[in-house]
Every structure is written in structure tokens, then in C-alpha cells.
Design an enzyme around this catalytic site. Structure first.
Site, short mmCIF file in Angstrom:
data_model
loop_
_atom_site.label_atom_id
_atom_site.label_comp_id
_atom_site.label_asym_id
_atom_site.label_seq_id
_atom_site.Cartn_x
_atom_site.Cartn_y
_atom_site.Cartn_z
N ASN A 147 -1.71 73.89 -48.71
CA ASN A 147 -2.84 74.82 -48.88
C ASN A 147 -4.14 74.03 -48.82
O ASN A 147 -4.27 73.00 -49.48
CB ASN A 147 -2.76 75.51 -50.24
N GLU A 148 -5.08 74.50 -48.02
CA GLU A 148 -6.38 73.84 -47.91
C GLU A 148 -6.17 72.32 -47.86
O GLU A 148 -6.74 71.57 -48.66
CB GLU A 148 -7.32 74.26 -49.04
N GLU A 174 -6.55 83.87 -47.77
CA GLU A 174 -7.50 83.94 -48.90
C GLU A 174 -8.79 84.54 -48.36
O GLU A 174 -9.40 83.99 -47.44
CB GLU A 174 -7.78 82.56 -49.51
N GLU A 190 -2.39 83.31 -58.38
CA GLU A 190 -2.31 81.86 -58.62
C GLU A 190 -2.30 81.57 -60.12
O GLU A 190 -2.82 82.35 -60.92
CB GLU A 190 -3.53 81.20 -57.96
O1 AHR Z 1 -8.70 81.34 -54.87
C1 AHR Z 1 -9.19 80.26 -55.58
C2 AHR Z 1 -9.05 78.96 -54.81
O2 AHR Z 1 -9.87 79.01 -53.69
C3 AHR Z 1 -7.70 78.61 -54.27
O3 AHR Z 1 -6.87 77.99 -55.19
C4 AHR Z 1 -8.03 77.66 -53.16
O4 AHR Z 1 -7.05 77.66 -52.15
C5 AHR Z 1 -9.39 78.11 -52.70
O5 AHR Z 1 -10.28 77.09 -52.57
#
Ligand code: AHR
Length: 519
Positions: free
Chosen positions: A197-198, A323, A50
Site C-alpha cells: 500500500n502506498e 482510497e 483500517e
Molecule cells: O486513509 C488514511 C491513510 O491515507 C491510509 O492509511 C493511507 O494509505 C493513506 O495515506
């Protein structure tokens, strides 16, 4: 100090009142080589990179003019190390960053790209020097497939539609021609996309019902532009750890329109966000609570899978644990949103415990990515300018390479436990598979920080005459590999195996990972 000799079920340990001393525990296992299970897809060994801290800039991208050896701006030392892991897939550009990302910022001549503020990650400048073409080049140099994170949180579906067309269209249209003008004649391959994402958090703070509708809307405008199979698996934003309602609602309302559903689960101490615990200098109590947290992923995957079974009994929709990993305080002890953390033997053993669990769920779990590849959270590799160090987690990944695309074999393990106060964990967890090379592999995490474990594996129908293997261990629980020094925590030749009368006996050092192959 008063010494006692305890003999418990499966445990033979010389103990001191107030704290255990090193001893030996006994464990047994039964291998069922005649009952092959599902494939362990190589995507189980995926990565996540990321735009966060030094995950991309420094970690991967140094620029073409850097004195650090690079190919088209991408560090050669890092690429070489990752190639040895046979990294199958890299998820990019986020994470939280993905739902704030405009793909257009990262294409075209680099000197013309706009600088932005990285809003999720400390507001630091984002130069956009690393964009779509650079990521695809990185993935290509590593030999990995691309898993692209689409912005659902702050962008309309048109951005997704255009980005996909830019990347994957072979036609004569403005977007494909723009890609050609930017130096890429052939379409890029995009086998996996995450749509949001999330979305329950940094991706828009949505309720599951609202996200399911948004997902339905987005996928309507999603086109894979005729990519050959496997083409564009659509992964919906999934639950945070034990949020089973999220899985229930998304599967019910949108299940037939998705190919994968994600799940995020981080290993943290009991206080989670209040006190993340130290990366080094931790106690045995902290060791055991970290493993209790890591092992919880077994139950969590099981419960999400059971909900998915209700709506998708044929298991068409894959669970993507995209993740996972340890999340501690940073080195300084302060919380720092660059999320750089040290990596010790403990992390290497945590990774092995995860793999053994993932291997048992591959009827539903088809992909995972550890967070994250470089310089962030449970990283494979740490860099400091031109220096690079391979972490204990890196070596665990390397030891498990034979499990990529292997066939899972049932292994029933009966393990003694290790307890401190109210927290108990099994001393070992393990998994087995038949590799593509025809050999049978057994992998074990010995999570007991004090005792070696003698594991007797009844091999059943497997006739084996030769065993060899590797071990990852160290004297200290928090042993790490340091910049500029020979690595201390690495995969070493394993000498603790014997084969006799259909039984494999393994002497597993305390706090270790062992992978053996049988022929
Ligand atoms: O991996 C770090 C962060 O953790 C990511 O950006 C997010 O998706 C999660 O909360």
C-alpha cells in the site's frame, strides 16, 4: 448594495454586487439509451476499514461482552446500516497499517494475542482483538467480499504466502489445519488482494522501479490455493494522485503480472497538507475549492488510464481507486492523526460527484473504496459509545445502490458554471445507467451552493412514462446529522421532475444530490 440582473449563457441569476443571491441556472443533457456502455461493477461502491483511530475498535468491534448489541463482538447497528448500502467489498487492514501488520498477531484465542503499538497511527495500543477471523465475520455479516491488504513493506513474501494459505487452503496442511483449530473449517474467500500500500510512501518509500521489482518477486510466491473464480485479483500498489511516472514504470515493468493497479486520490483544499480546511463553518470559497479538487479525479483517472492503455490496450488490468474521499482538519480544528472528521451535506454531494465520474470510467476503473467506513475521514457512519449516526455520505451511497451492476448509458451534459474568484466549477455533473431491474437511472450532483438548476434531459430513444426519485439537500452547506437527533440530511422523496414530449425536466435544488428512475 447594488442589485443587477444578469443573463449569461445558461444562467439567469439575480445577483448582488459582491455576492450572488439564489437564482436559477439552466442546463441541458442528451441521453443515449441506445448506446449502452460498460457494466458499472458493484465493486465501484467499495469500502475501506483500517486499524486507525476508532475505525475498527468502537466503530466495528466492541467485543462480545459489550453492552452495545453485537454478534460475536461486532456491532449490530453498524452491520444493519451497512447491509442497507449493499456494501460489495471491504478493504482491510490498511492503508499504512497493512505494511506494518503481522497477520499472526490477529489469530488464535483472543486472550493470548499480543498487544502491539500501532506505529503508523499515533503509536496507540493495538490489541489485535480484531484479526483475520473477526474481519471475515464482519464482512460476512455485512454481505461484502474481502479485499485483503498484504504487507510488502516490512515483511518477506513468505508472510503473504502463509497468510493466503491459512485463509484459503482446503488441503491437509499445517496452516489450513491451524485455521480449522481456530474455528473455521471452510476456507475463507479472498477475491482481492492488494500487494503493498502506498509503497512510494508509508509502505516503504520505494521508487517505482524498485517497487515494480518487489511486486514481481512477491507475486512469484503468491498462490490463490485453487479458489474458484473470481479468485484473488492481485492489485499492485499504485500512484499517489498525479504521479503518472509511477503508473508508467509499474505497467512497463510488471504490467503483465498484475490484475489491478491502485490509485489514491483525496479531496483536499488547495494548501493540502498545510491547511486542510474545516469540516463545518466553511465559506463558499472553501466549498468551491473542495469541489474543484474533487472533480480533478476525472482528469487524473483519464491520464492514468491512457498510460495503462499503452501497455494494456485490451484493458485486462483494472484501475482500483482504493482510497478516495475528503480529508479535512478534525472537529477541534487541530490536526489529529485519529482522522475523525465531521461529515456534512458537502460530503454527500462530493460523493455523488465522484460516482458520476467513476461511472464514466468503468471501461478501466473496476473498483473503488472510500476512505473510510467508520469514524475516519469521509465516513459512512460515526459512533460515540452506543450512539451511531448515519452521515450525508451514507445517504448518497444509499441513493446510488441501483447503479451497482447497472449498465452505463452515455449522458452528454452541458452545464453552466459557478465561480468564486479564480475558481470555477460546473454547477452539475451527472451520469445515467440501465439498472438490473430494467429501469433507467439518472443521478445528478448540483454543486452550485446558491442556485437551483433546471436540467432538461432529451431522452432520445428512451420511451418513459413514469419518473420518481430521491433528493438529498439541506438549507445549510455544512448541515450535518447529529447523535441522538433525527437526521436532517437524508434521502427524501423528490418532487421536482416532469416528463413531456421525450424530455425529462428536473428542478435541482442548490447543493443537492438527485437520483431519478424512469420507467
Ligand atoms: O486513509 C488514511 C491513510 O491515507 C491510509 O492509511 C493511507 O494509505 C493513506 O495515506
Amino acid at each position: 448594495m447594488k442589485w443587477t440582473f444578469k443573463k449569461l449563457a445558461g444562467i439567469c441569476t439575480l445577483c448582488a454586487a459582491g455576492g450572488a443571491l439564489a437564482g436559477t441556472q439552466l442546463a441541458t443533457a442528451q441521453l443515449h439509451a441506445d448506446q449502452p456502455g460498460p457494466l458499472i461493477p458493484r465493486y465501484i461502491y467499495g469500502q475501506f476499514s483500517e486499524h486507525l483511530g476508532r475505525g475498527i475498535y468502537d466503530g466495528v468491534w466492541v467485543g462480545e461482552k459489550s453492552a452495545i448489541p453485537n454478534v460475536r463482538g461486532i456491532r449490530s447497528d453498524v452491520v444493519q446500516a451497512l447491509r442497507e448500502l449493499k456494501v460489495p467489498l471491504i478493504r482491510w487492514p490498511g492503508g499504512c497499517f497493512a505494511d506494518d501488520y503481522n497477520w499472526r498477531d490477529g489469530i488464535g484465542p483472543r486472550d493470548k494475542r499480543p498487544g502491539r503499538k500501532n506505529n503508523w497511527w499515533t503509536g496507540k495500543p493495538e490489541s489485535n482483538q480484531f484479526g483475520t477471523h473477526e474481519f471475515m465475520d464482519f464482512a460476512d455479516q455485512v454481505g461484502a467480499d474481502a479485499y485483503i491488504g498484504i504487507n510488502l513493506g516490512s515483511a518477506p513474501p513468505r508472510e503473504m504466502r502463509d497468510w493466503m494459505e491459512y485463509m484459503t487452503s482446503d488441503g491437509d496442511n499445517a496452516l489450513a489445519n491451524e485455521r480449522r483449530k481456530n474455528g473455521r473449517a471452510q476456507p475463507f474467500k479472498v477475491p482481492v488482494v492488494g500487494i503493498g500500500n502506498e509503497s512510494w510512501g508509508c509502505g516503504g518509500n520505494m521508487r517505482a522501479e524498485y517497487y515494480a521489482d518487489e511486486y514481481r518477486r512477491f507475486q512469484t510466491f503468491f498462490h490463490n490455493n485453487g479458489q474458484a473464480a473470481p479468485a484473488a485479483i492481485r492489485v499492485a500498489s499504485g500512484a499517489n494522485k498525479d504521479d503518472y511516472n509511477w503508473t508508467e514504470v509499474v505497467m512497463k515493468q510488471a504490467g503483465e503480472k498484475l490484475d489491478g493497479l491502485s490509485l489514491h486520490y483525496y479531496t483536499m483544499p488547495p494548501d493540502e497538507w498545510k491547511d486542510k480546511g474545516k469540516t463545518t463553518g466553511f465559506s463558499k470559497e472553501e466549498w468551491v475549492t473542495i469541489f474543484a479538487s474533487a472533480l480533478r479525479i476525472d482528469e487524473i483517472i483519464g491520464k492514468h488510464s491512457a498510460i495503462m492503455d499503452k501497455y494494456d490496450p485490451k484493458k485486462r488490468v483494472a484501475l482500483y481507486v482504493d482510497e478516495w474521499g475528503t480529508w479535512y482538519k478534525t472537529d477541534s480544528g487541530e490536526f489529529d492523526w485519529d482522522l475523525y472528521q465531521q461529515n456534512t451535506l458537502r460530503d454527500g454531494v462530493v460523493a455523488a460527484a465522484h460516482f458520476n465520474i467513476f461511472h464514466r470510467h468503468t471501461d478501466r476503473v473496476k473498483q473503488t473504496s472510500i476512505a473510510q467506513t467508520m469514524n475516519v475521514l469521509q465516513a459512512m457512519i460515526l459512533t460515540d459509545g452506543p450512539k451511531m449516526v448515519l452521515t450525508p455520505t451514507y445517504y448518497t451511497f444509499k441513493m446510488y445502490v441501483p447503479f451497482q451492476d447497472a449498465t452505463a448509458l452515455p449522458l452528454d451534459v452541458s452545464s453552466p458554471s459557478y465561480r468564486i474568484g479564480a475558481t470555477a466549477i460546473p454547477s452539475i455533473n451527472a451520469s445515467a445507467a440501465k439498472g438490473k431491474d430494467g429501469k433507467t437511472y439518472i443521478a445528478i450532483a448540483n454543486m452550485n451552493p446558491d442556485d437551483n438548476v433546471v436540467l432538461s434531459v432529451a431522452l432520445g430513444s428512451l420511451a418513459a412514462s413514469k419518473v420518481s426519485g430521491q433528493v438529498l439537500t439541506a438549507q445549510k452547506m455544512d448541515q450535518l446529522n447529529e447523535f441522538g437527533k433525527a437526521p436532517v440530511v437524508t434521502a427524501q422523496a423528490y418532487k421536482g421532475a416532469t416528463l413531456a414530449g421525450g424530455t425529462l425536466k428536473l428542478d435541482l435544488p442548490a447543493k443537492s444530490v438527485v437520483v431519478v428512475s424512469l420507467e
